[in-house]
Enzyme design. Sequence first.
Site, PDB file in Angstrom:
ATOM      1  N   ASP A 260      -4.148  33.582   5.260  1.00 37.67           N
ATOM      2  CA  ASP A 260      -5.396  34.336   5.173  1.00 37.67           C
ATOM      3  C   ASP A 260      -5.662  35.168   6.431  1.00 37.67           C
ATOM      4  OD1 ASP A 260      -7.961  35.378   4.796  1.00 37.67           O
ATOM      5  OD2 ASP A 260      -8.395  33.805   3.347  1.00 37.67           O
TER       6      ASP A 260
ATOM      7  N   GLY B 240      -8.866  33.444  -6.908  1.00 36.84           N
ATOM      8  CA  GLY B 240      -9.743  34.347  -7.645  1.00 36.84           C
ATOM      9  C   GLY B 240      -9.176  35.748  -7.767  1.00 36.84           C
TER      10      GLY B 240
ATOM     11  N   ASP C 182      -9.999  25.780   2.910  1.00 35.31           N
ATOM     12  CA  ASP C 182      -9.137  26.416   1.903  1.00 35.31           C
ATOM     13  C   ASP C 182      -8.170  27.397   2.551  1.00 35.31           C
ATOM     14  OD1 ASP C 182     -11.806  27.655   2.241  1.00 35.31           O
ATOM     15  OD2 ASP C 182     -10.947  29.286   1.073  1.00 35.31           O
TER      16      ASP C 182
HETATM   17  P1  AMP Z   1     -10.904  34.165   1.059  1.00 40.60           P
HETATM   18  O1  AMP Z   1     -12.114  34.696   1.719  1.00 40.60           O
HETATM   19  O2  AMP Z   1      -9.839  35.189   0.847  1.00 40.60           O
HETATM   20  O3  AMP Z   1     -10.389  32.924   1.676  1.00 40.60           O
HETATM   21  O4  AMP Z   1     -11.349  33.775  -0.428  1.00 40.60           O
HETATM   22  C1  AMP Z   1     -12.298  32.779  -0.702  1.00 40.60           C
HETATM   23  C2  AMP Z   1     -12.441  32.631  -2.193  1.00 40.60           C
HETATM   24  O5  AMP Z   1     -12.968  33.825  -2.776  1.00 40.60           O
HETATM   25  C3  AMP Z   1     -11.140  32.359  -2.934  1.00 40.60           C
HETATM   26  O6  AMP Z   1     -11.428  31.521  -4.022  1.00 40.60           O
HETATM   27  C4  AMP Z   1     -10.738  33.724  -3.395  1.00 40.60           C
HETATM   28  O7  AMP Z   1      -9.889  33.681  -4.506  1.00 40.60           O
HETATM   29  C5  AMP Z   1     -12.078  34.320  -3.764  1.00 40.60           C
HETATM   30  N1  AMP Z   1     -12.059  35.792  -3.706  1.00 40.60           N
HETATM   31  C6  AMP Z   1     -11.979  36.556  -2.602  1.00 40.60           C
HETATM   32  N2  AMP Z   1     -11.989  37.864  -2.928  1.00 40.60           N
HETATM   33  C7  AMP Z   1     -12.065  37.937  -4.260  1.00 40.60           C
HETATM   34  C8  AMP Z   1     -12.112  39.016  -5.197  1.00 40.60           C
HETATM   35  N3  AMP Z   1     -12.065  40.280  -4.817  1.00 40.60           N
HETATM   36  N4  AMP Z   1     -12.190  38.694  -6.505  1.00 40.60           N
HETATM   37  C9  AMP Z   1     -12.231  37.417  -6.904  1.00 40.60           C
HETATM   38  N5  AMP Z   1     -12.208  36.370  -6.083  1.00 40.60           N
HETATM   39  C10 AMP Z   1     -12.115  36.609  -4.769  1.00 40.60           C
HETATM   40 MG    MG Z   2      -8.430  32.314   1.585  1.00 38.90          MG
END
Ligand code: AMP
Ligand code: MG
Length: 493
Positions: free
Chosen positions: A261, A91, A251
């Site tokens: 992550d 994302g 994920d």
């Molecule tokens: P994470 O918490 O980094 O593992 O992300 C979990 C999901 O949320 C993934 O699909 C990321 O791409 C999405 N995501 C996290 N932060 C953002 C953001 N600022 N904008 C868009 N998508 C995000």
């Molecule tokens: Mg992640």
Amino acid sequence: MGKLQFEFDNSYAKLPERFYTRIIPTKVKKPGLVIINEPLANSLALNPDTLGSEMGAEILAGNHVPDGAEPLAMAYAGHQFGGFVPQLGDGRAILLGEIIDCYGARQDIHLKGAGRTPYSRGGDGRAPLGPVLREYIVSSFMDLLSIPTTRSLAVVTTGEEVFRENVLPGAILTRVAESHLRIGTFEYFAVRRDLEALKILTMFAIERHFPGTVGDSNPAKTLLECVLKRQSALVAKWMSVGFVHGVMNTDNTTISGETIDYGPCAFIDTYQSDKVFSSIDHAGRYAFKNQPDVLQWNLTQLAQCLLPLIDERTDSAVSIAREIISRFPEIFAEDLGREFAKKLGLSCDPAAALRIALELLKLMSDHSADFTLTFRYLADAVLGDETTGLFEQQFGQPAAVSEWLTKWLSLVTLENDSLVTAKKKLLAANPAIVARNHLVEEVIRAAEENGDFSRFHHLMAELAEPFTERPDQSKYARPPSPAEEVTMTFCGT
Ligand code: AMP
Ligand code: MG
């Protein structure tokens, strides 16, 4: 200064279109270089000076797409805190392409914070500077400890603001990984009952990460076994340095066995087995001691995805997968035992090493000992000289740990040619410093609030030598005072 040439050799972009969405990074206002990881740049045949030039910063900020890149956002799903989300995906990250490094390994070049994608789900696609620095610091440190991890090639600021609870400076991290395949990538296709995609993904993963097994009669079964072994070894290594990942969603569990992550992660100061740092982990699902169980749960999700490929007959597939997953506790105990044997200077069998390590950990928890220093001071205790006191002090009074110490000393004496050799082994196995949470937070605050990166560079220089002895009261070696302690971290998305 030469031209900045990335020798891309992309394989993921050749997979069917439903694996990803092609997308160009969104331009940012004013790229500002913060750091280049020079050894990593060199290993990718990228000239660090050129990478650090204005043109380099334009590329690292996503403003200029280099020749040969085929930017895309990967599709994946995932179980987050146990709940299934059928569509996650990159994302806020964009895969530029892949480079074969100077060791012959294929590496993803990935811009994290590069703008919105079809998988952004309401997010802004951006990353605040703080979490980007945290990832740079901790991933680089993990690599120095030889713990498999995605790596950080560069940090650039964007000259733009990111709106969270506060207004924060924006940044982009260039992440390098053996791949960004996750258990969640398999879940994405499994929930869509896309058997063809699962087969393609399985072969892709095997060729990329486990090439020695190409040609095995049951690739899906082999893949499950291989991922289980890699991830087990990884989590054992985390636990041997007191690392709490904090967000072990499926994920965030890689197929390659790399740590990925660095959201709410932290190293434990005062040891407690149920330590949690993440601000959103209210139930302690991802607490330190739960990490092996969570990993087994995550591997079970991978197994579930692979069932139809393991055997067309469901009964048989389930029994094969069950058998593999049921071996996890034993494999993990052995991995953990092996890690702690090294930390204790022992060469006995892993089960025996684990027993004595667990006794020590129990004492550490009862007496509020510091994780890193306790193990580091074993090297002083082994010669029984006056510095034994440093080890004992971790437990309040010598009596608290004397019985354990005597037992351990007799084992070390038995298993080493000399105690001097043992001391050398202990010093090489137990870091003198780790990327303690309060140090990381201090660096982040200075950068965020004052644009001051000097503390960041200073911390990076200190962490570059984890095993070098520091003066006792060095800011980087000592645990935080109660006022300095940072007990909660935020994932910063
Ligand atoms: P994470 O918490 O980094 O593992 O992300 C979990 C999901 O949320 C993934 O699909 C990321 O791409 C999405 N995501 C996290 N932060 C953002 C953001 N600022 N904008 C868009 N998508 C995000
Ligand atoms: Mg992640």
